[in-house]
Design a protein around this motif. Structure first.
Motif, PDB file in Angstrom:
ATOM      1  N   GLN A 197     -78.357  15.689 -81.019  1.00  0.00           N
ATOM      2  CA  GLN A 197     -77.156  16.380 -80.548  1.00  0.00           C
ATOM      3  C   GLN A 197     -76.655  17.366 -81.597  1.00  0.00           C
ATOM      4  O   GLN A 197     -76.271  18.492 -81.276  1.00  0.00           O
ATOM      5  CB  GLN A 197     -76.064  15.367 -80.203  1.00  0.00           C
ATOM      6  CG  GLN A 197     -76.382  14.548 -78.973  1.00  0.00           C
ATOM      7  CD  GLN A 197     -75.401  13.413 -78.754  1.00  0.00           C
ATOM      8  OE1 GLN A 197     -74.638  13.040 -79.646  1.00  0.00           O
ATOM      9  NE2 GLN A 197     -75.434  12.830 -77.554  1.00  0.00           N
ATOM     10  N   ARG A 198     -76.671  16.971 -82.852  1.00  0.00           N
ATOM     11  CA  ARG A 198     -76.233  17.855 -83.945  1.00  0.00           C
ATOM     12  C   ARG A 198     -77.159  19.065 -84.064  1.00  0.00           C
ATOM     13  O   ARG A 198     -76.711  20.186 -84.266  1.00  0.00           O
ATOM     14  CB  ARG A 198     -76.201  17.063 -85.265  1.00  0.00           C
ATOM     15  CG  ARG A 198     -75.780  17.871 -86.448  1.00  0.00           C
ATOM     16  CD  ARG A 198     -74.299  18.164 -86.417  1.00  0.00           C
ATOM     17  NE  ARG A 198     -73.958  18.904 -87.621  1.00  0.00           N
ATOM     18  CZ  ARG A 198     -73.053  19.831 -87.702  1.00  0.00           C
ATOM     19  NH1 ARG A 198     -72.320  20.130 -86.651  1.00  0.00           N
ATOM     20  NH2 ARG A 198     -72.824  20.457 -88.818  1.00  0.00           N
ATOM     21  N   LEU A 246     -76.252  21.484 -81.327  1.00  0.00           N
ATOM     22  CA  LEU A 246     -75.004  22.192 -81.655  1.00  0.00           C
ATOM     23  C   LEU A 246     -75.250  23.285 -82.686  1.00  0.00           C
ATOM     24  O   LEU A 246     -74.750  24.411 -82.555  1.00  0.00           O
ATOM     25  CB  LEU A 246     -73.951  21.205 -82.175  1.00  0.00           C
ATOM     26  CG  LEU A 246     -73.295  20.292 -81.163  1.00  0.00           C
ATOM     27  CD1 LEU A 246     -72.438  19.244 -81.876  1.00  0.00           C
ATOM     28  CD2 LEU A 246     -72.448  21.096 -80.197  1.00  0.00           C
ATOM     29  N   LEU A 247     -76.029  22.957 -83.699  1.00  0.00           N
ATOM     30  CA  LEU A 247     -76.317  23.938 -84.750  1.00  0.00           C
ATOM     31  C   LEU A 247     -77.157  25.101 -84.218  1.00  0.00           C
ATOM     32  O   LEU A 247     -76.935  26.254 -84.598  1.00  0.00           O
ATOM     33  CB  LEU A 247     -77.010  23.261 -85.933  1.00  0.00           C
ATOM     34  CG  LEU A 247     -76.124  22.312 -86.743  1.00  0.00           C
ATOM     35  CD1 LEU A 247     -76.965  21.547 -87.764  1.00  0.00           C
ATOM     36  CD2 LEU A 247     -74.980  23.056 -87.402  1.00  0.00           C
TER      37      LEU A 247
END
Length: 106
Positions: free
Chosen positions: A17-18, A21-22
Motif C-alpha cells: 500500500q505504501r 501511495l509513493l
C-alpha cells in the motif's frame, strides 16, 4: 496468538500500500515538474525574443525587469536548468522511468 507468517503478510500488505501511495505521489510530482519546466522554457524563449527585438531596435541587450514575488537568479542558483535539447534527462523523470521498469519486472 497470530502466526509469524500472518504477521509478515500484514507487513507485506502495508508495504504494498505504501509503495502504491509513493508511486502515485511520484507520478504527480513528475507531472508538476514537467509543467513547471515548460513554463520556465517559455519564459526563457520570451526573454530571448525580447532581447533580440531590443537588440534590433538599438536598445541594451540585457534588460532586467524585476518581478514582485519572484525568486531572483541568485536564489535559484542551486537549481540548474535542464537542457532543453535533451528531454527526459532530469533525475525525476529517470527515477520515475526506472521505478516503473523495475516494478513491471516483478
Amino acid at each position: 496468538m497470530p502466526s509469524v507468517m500472518g504477521l509478515i503478510e500484514e507487513r507485506e500488505v502495508a508495504a504494498r500500500q505504501r509503495v502504491e501511495l509513493l508511486r502515485n505521489e511520484l507520478d504527480r510530482l513528475v507531472a508538476e515538474l514537467e509543467e513547471t519546466e515548460a513554463v520556465r522554457d517559455r519564459l526563457v524563449i520570451a526573454k530571448e525574443t525580447v532581447s533580440e527585438v531590443l537588440s534590433e531596435a538599438g536598445e541594451p541587450k540585457d534588460v532586467r525587469v524585476p518581478m514582485p514575488g519572484r525568486l531572483s537568479r541568485q536564489q535559484l542558483s542551486g537549481c540548474p536548468p535542464r537542457p532543453s535539447s535533451q528531454p527526459g534527462t532530469d533525475i525525476a523523470a529517470r527515477t520515475w522511468a526506472h521505478s516503473r521498469s523495475v516494478m513491471s519486472e516483478g
